[in-house]
Scaffold this motif. Structure first.
Motif, PDB file in Angstrom:
ATOM      1  N   ASP A   1       5.818 -40.548  -6.687  1.00 14.68           N
ATOM      2  CA  ASP A   1       5.648 -40.664  -5.355  1.00 14.68           C
ATOM      3  C   ASP A   1       6.043 -39.357  -4.467  1.00 14.68           C
ATOM      4  OD1 ASP A   1       8.193 -41.089  -6.129  1.00 14.68           O
ATOM      5  OD2 ASP A   1       8.732 -42.091  -4.314  1.00 14.68           O
ATOM      6  N   GLN A   2       6.621 -38.434  -5.290  1.00 13.37           N
ATOM      7  CA  GLN A   2       6.979 -36.993  -4.817  1.00 13.37           C
ATOM      8  C   GLN A   2       5.726 -35.986  -4.591  1.00 13.37           C
ATOM      9  OE1 GLN A   2      10.037 -36.689  -3.525  1.00 13.37           O
ATOM     10  NE2 GLN A   2      10.465 -38.788  -3.752  1.00 13.37           N
ATOM     11  N   ARG A   3       5.064 -36.060  -3.586  1.00 10.11           N
ATOM     12  CA  ARG A   3       3.931 -35.072  -3.487  1.00 10.11           C
ATOM     13  C   ARG A   3       4.479 -33.948  -2.831  1.00 10.11           C
ATOM     14  NH1 ARG A   3      -0.745 -36.727  -6.190  1.00 10.11           N
ATOM     15  NH2 ARG A   3      -0.756 -39.018  -6.412  1.00 10.11           N
ATOM     16  N   VAL A   4       4.079 -32.657  -3.371  1.00  4.38           N
ATOM     17  CA  VAL A   4       4.388 -31.433  -2.861  1.00  4.38           C
ATOM     18  C   VAL A   4       3.112 -30.589  -2.378  1.00  4.38           C
ATOM     19  CG1 VAL A   4       5.488 -29.263  -3.077  1.00  4.38           C
ATOM     20  CG2 VAL A   4       6.206 -31.349  -4.382  1.00  4.38           C
ATOM     21  N   GLU A   5       3.021 -30.104  -1.217  1.00  2.00           N
ATOM     22  CA  GLU A   5       1.738 -29.720  -0.657  1.00  2.00           C
ATOM     23  C   GLU A   5       1.636 -28.291  -0.353  1.00  2.00           C
ATOM     24  OE1 GLU A   5       0.248 -31.850   2.413  1.00  2.00           O
ATOM     25  OE2 GLU A   5       0.005 -33.656   1.375  1.00  2.00           O
ATOM     26  N   PHE A   6       0.439 -27.399  -0.679  1.00  2.53           N
ATOM     27  CA  PHE A   6       0.587 -26.026  -0.393  1.00  2.53           C
ATOM     28  C   PHE A   6      -0.795 -25.907   0.275  1.00  2.53           C
ATOM     29  CE2 PHE A   6       3.314 -26.682  -3.941  1.00  2.53           C
ATOM     30  CZ  PHE A   6       4.276 -25.983  -3.867  1.00  2.53           C
ATOM     31  N   HIS A   7      -0.998 -24.901   1.420  1.00  2.00           N
ATOM     32  CA  HIS A   7      -2.405 -24.710   1.407  1.00  2.00           C
ATOM     33  C   HIS A   7      -2.737 -23.462   0.653  1.00  2.00           C
ATOM     34  CE1 HIS A   7      -1.272 -21.471   4.405  1.00  2.00           C
ATOM     35  NE2 HIS A   7      -0.346 -22.397   5.099  1.00  2.00           N
ATOM     36  N   ALA A   8      -4.156 -23.090   0.601  1.00  2.48           N
ATOM     37  CA  ALA A   8      -4.690 -22.032  -0.057  1.00  2.48           C
ATOM     38  C   ALA A   8      -4.256 -20.865   0.308  1.00  2.48           C
ATOM     39  CB  ALA A   8      -6.105 -22.039  -0.394  1.00  2.48           C
ATOM     40  N   LEU A   9      -4.223 -20.524   1.502  1.00  2.00           N
ATOM     41  CA  LEU A   9      -4.022 -19.100   2.181  1.00  2.00           C
ATOM     42  C   LEU A   9      -2.376 -18.692   1.705  1.00  2.00           C
ATOM     43  CD1 LEU A   9      -4.671 -16.729   3.622  1.00  2.00           C
ATOM     44  CD2 LEU A   9      -3.845 -17.654   5.513  1.00  2.00           C
ATOM     45  N   GLU A  10      -1.520 -19.646   1.673  1.00  2.00           N
ATOM     46  CA  GLU A  10      -0.067 -19.290   1.753  1.00  2.00           C
ATOM     47  C   GLU A  10      -0.109 -18.820   0.006  1.00  2.00           C
ATOM     48  OE1 GLU A  10       2.766 -22.234   2.116  1.00  2.00           O
ATOM     49  OE2 GLU A  10       1.571 -23.895   1.784  1.00  2.00           O
ATOM     50  N   ILE A  11      -0.665 -19.768  -0.922  1.00  2.00           N
ATOM     51  CA  ILE A  11      -0.602 -19.425  -2.236  1.00  2.00           C
ATOM     52  C   ILE A  11      -0.926 -17.924  -2.416  1.00  2.00           C
ATOM     53  CG2 ILE A  11      -1.537 -20.021  -4.577  1.00  2.00           C
ATOM     54  CD1 ILE A  11      -1.630 -22.770  -3.656  1.00  2.00           C
ATOM     55  N   PHE A  12      -2.022 -17.448  -1.739  1.00  2.00           N
ATOM     56  CA  PHE A  12      -2.672 -16.124  -2.077  1.00  2.00           C
ATOM     57  C   PHE A  12      -1.794 -15.094  -1.477  1.00  2.00           C
ATOM     58  CE2 PHE A  12      -4.480 -12.637   0.660  1.00  2.00           C
ATOM     59  CZ  PHE A  12      -5.116 -11.862  -0.565  1.00  2.00           C
ATOM     60  N   HIS A  13      -1.371 -15.399  -0.098  1.00  2.00           N
ATOM     61  CA  HIS A  13      -0.458 -14.620   0.552  1.00  2.00           C
ATOM     62  C   HIS A  13       0.926 -14.153  -0.001  1.00  2.00           C
ATOM     63  CE1 HIS A  13       1.400 -12.229   3.981  1.00  2.00           C
ATOM     64  NE2 HIS A  13       2.408 -12.884   3.751  1.00  2.00           N
ATOM     65  N   PHE A  14       1.576 -15.122  -0.487  1.00  2.00           N
ATOM     66  CA  PHE A  14       3.072 -15.110  -0.994  1.00  2.00           C
ATOM     67  C   PHE A  14       2.844 -14.743  -2.509  1.00  2.00           C
ATOM     68  CE2 PHE A  14       3.806 -17.728   2.711  1.00  2.00           C
ATOM     69  CZ  PHE A  14       4.728 -16.709   3.670  1.00  2.00           C
ATOM     70  N   ALA A  15       1.860 -15.114  -3.198  1.00  2.00           N
ATOM     71  CA  ALA A  15       1.860 -14.775  -4.666  1.00  2.00           C
ATOM     72  C   ALA A  15       3.270 -15.145  -5.353  1.00  2.00           C
ATOM     73  CB  ALA A  15       1.850 -13.191  -4.782  1.00  2.00           C
ATOM     74  N   ARG A  16       3.694 -16.203  -4.986  1.00  2.00           N
ATOM     75  CA  ARG A  16       4.766 -16.702  -5.512  1.00  2.00           C
ATOM     76  C   ARG A  16       4.466 -17.576  -6.756  1.00  2.00           C
ATOM     77  NH1 ARG A  16       6.760 -19.058   0.156  1.00  2.00           N
ATOM     78  NH2 ARG A  16       8.078 -17.729   0.885  1.00  2.00           N
ATOM     79  N   THR A  17       5.160 -17.831  -7.832  1.00  2.00           N
ATOM     80  CA  THR A  17       5.010 -18.631  -8.990  1.00  2.00           C
ATOM     81  C   THR A  17       5.802 -19.765  -9.025  1.00  2.00           C
ATOM     82  OG1 THR A  17       4.884 -16.352 -10.129  1.00  2.00           O
ATOM     83  CG2 THR A  17       5.245 -18.398 -11.445  1.00  2.00           C
ATOM     84  N   LEU A  18       5.414 -21.028  -9.347  1.00  2.00           N
ATOM     85  CA  LEU A  18       5.962 -22.296  -9.394  1.00  2.00           C
ATOM     86  C   LEU A  18       5.798 -22.737 -10.685  1.00  2.00           C
ATOM     87  CD1 LEU A  18       7.420 -24.781  -7.583  1.00  2.00           C
ATOM     88  CD2 LEU A  18       5.242 -25.637  -7.225  1.00  2.00           C
ATOM     89  N   SER A  19       6.888 -23.080 -11.617  1.00  2.00           N
ATOM     90  CA  SER A  19       6.807 -23.666 -12.700  1.00  2.00           C
ATOM     91  C   SER A  19       7.647 -24.596 -13.080  1.00  2.00           C
ATOM     92  CB  SER A  19       6.724 -22.314 -14.024  1.00  2.00           C
ATOM     93  OG  SER A  19       8.250 -21.888 -13.855  1.00  2.00           O
ATOM     94  N   GLY A  20       7.248 -25.366 -13.982  1.00  2.00           N
ATOM     95  CA  GLY A  20       8.037 -26.562 -14.213  1.00  2.00           C
ATOM     96  C   GLY A  20       8.924 -26.127 -15.635  1.00  2.00           C
ATOM     97  N   CYS A  21      10.111 -26.816 -15.957  1.00  2.00           N
ATOM     98  CA  CYS A  21      11.020 -26.566 -16.849  1.00  2.00           C
ATOM     99  C   CYS A  21      11.345 -27.698 -17.560  1.00  2.00           C
ATOM    100  CB  CYS A  21      12.333 -25.695 -16.301  1.00  2.00           C
ATOM    101  SG  CYS A  21      13.497 -25.114 -17.323  1.00  2.00           S
ATOM    102  N   VAL A  22      11.137 -28.050 -18.933  1.00  2.00           N
ATOM    103  CA  VAL A  22      11.667 -29.065 -19.669  1.00  2.00           C
ATOM    104  C   VAL A  22      12.941 -28.849 -20.377  1.00  2.00           C
ATOM    105  CG1 VAL A  22      11.078 -30.683 -21.489  1.00  2.00           C
ATOM    106  CG2 VAL A  22       9.551 -29.936 -19.592  1.00  2.00           C
ATOM    107  N   TYR A  23      14.100 -29.280 -20.459  1.00  2.00           N
ATOM    108  CA  TYR A  23      14.947 -28.991 -21.227  1.00  2.00           C
ATOM    109  C   TYR A  23      15.522 -27.507 -21.402  1.00  2.00           C
ATOM    110  CZ  TYR A  23      18.093 -30.668 -25.288  1.00  2.00           C
ATOM    111  OH  TYR A  23      19.027 -30.747 -26.054  1.00  2.00           O
TER     112      TYR A  23
END
Length: 359
Positions: free
Chosen positions: A282-304
């Motif tokens: 139920d935890q939904r995270v939203e981004f819009h396309a322009l901010e993904i391009f503009h900020f060029a940040r990396t978002l990654s999952g991490c297991v253990y």
């Protein structure tokens, strides 16, 4: 018979009951627990966020002494101190072959097995393979690792999850470099380990973020250089602490949509966010396309913590022995099995660091 904390059904309260353990069979080890940490993943099993067969004996972060071994077990013997490894890698699947052992497809294959029986003969499953919320447990041989020398056995329990996860999130997933700025969201057991790991990595500014102002003292003792109470302006406050740019790295240890979003927003252009927290569907995270391009940040999952316990435990142990990583400071409550429900409530309320069940 031994006492254990049993989850009878998803959403039901834990029950402390006596269980009957079998003798270790071929490839199995029986362990007397010295201590077990109460982790948010255990709470996620109780509410159904993570699914396992029930009834189950919970607990996955533990250490103890080998009582007996089954045929074919040679790497440990009765009397040895061991740390439980709740996610053993098979060494054969695609992920294991390419070195991503933390993503092993067979890591949790044991949870569907029968671990023990209760006094009425009802079959019990091991919640996350190792069933550490019990005075004793029987596990597969690959679920135990020799405990590092020179570390008290009770504190060594934390190595099995919180420390491997927090340390690995910083060193393996985010790959923090000396001088970089780091923001850690959530000052629980994993967050405290991540703060210490950031200090070990040589990070410059280290900002701890939590909803509870009572966590500030814990955070600063773990290595934070600043503390921010989580609110609508968290990202702005972190930017103010990092010369207006934002942090180089954010480590999210909560698993909530708003926290993941805030962690991402708190990083600079080109920054890196590692998500350790386990959230529900139920935890939904939203981004819009322009901010993904503009900020060029990396978002990654991490297991253990993207960790290989066999490789990383000796490294972490050396940090502990050298005084760079303080396991005892992460523990804010030492409890018995009966104290686990209260520890869950404290976790939900954002109180304290790690609760440790001491047998």
């Amino acid at each position: 018979m031994v006492r254990a904390a049993i989850l009878p059904a998803v959403g039901a309260p834990l029950e402390i009951r006596e269980i009957v353990l079998p003798d270790p069979g071929p490839g199995q080890v029986r362990v007397r627990l010295a201590a077990a940490g109460v982790c948010h993943s255990d709470l996620s099993l109780t509410d159904g966020t993570m699914r396992v067969p029930v009834p189950a004996v919970l607990g996955h972060e533990g250490a103890g002494t080998v009582l007996a071994v089954g045929a074919g077990v040679t790497h440990v013997a009765p009397g040895d101190w061991v740390v439980l490894n709740w996610a053993p890698s098979c060494g054969e699947c695609h992920h294991c072959r390419i070195g991503e052992v933390w993503l092993c497809v067979k890591a949790l294959s044991g949870v569907g097995g029968v671990h023990a029986h209760d006094a009425e003969g009802v079959e019990l499953h091991p919640g996350l393979n190792v069933a550490a919320f019990a005075e004793e447990t029987v596990v597969a041989a690959n679920c135990v690792l020799p405990a590092p020398a020179g570390i008290p056995l009770e504190e060594a329990a934390l190595l099995g999850c919180a420390v491997l996860t927090g340390y690995g999130a910083v060193h393996h997933s985010a790959r923090v470099r000396a001088g970089e700025s780091v923001a850690v969201f959530g000052v629980g057991g994993v967050g405290l380990a991540a703060l210490q790991a950031a200090r070990i990595a040589g990070a410059g500014t280290v900002v701890a973020v939590d909803v509870s102002p009572a966590k500030e003292e814990l955070a600063l003792a773990a290595g934070a250089t600043a503390f921010v109470r989580a609110c609508d302006t968290t990202a702005r406050e972190i930017r103010a602490l990092t010369e207006g740019r934002g942090a180089d790295v954010a480590v999210e240890c909560v698993g909530r949509a708003e926290t993941i979003r805030a962690a991402w927003e708190s990083t600079r252009r080109g920054g890196r966010t590692t998500v350790v927290g386990i959230g529900g569907k139920d935890q939904r995270v939203e981004f819009h396309a322009l901010e993904i391009f503009h900020f060029a940040r990396t978002l990654s999952g991490c297991v253990y913590g993207n960790s290989d316990p066999a490789r990383d435990l000796p490294v972490i142990a050396e940090h502990v022995r050298a005084g760079r990583l303080d396991l005892g400071s992460m523990v804010t409550d030492r409890i018995g099995l009966d104290g686990i429900p209260a520890a869950f409530e404290a976790m939900l309320a954002g109180k304290g660091g790690r609760s440790l069940v001491v047998f």
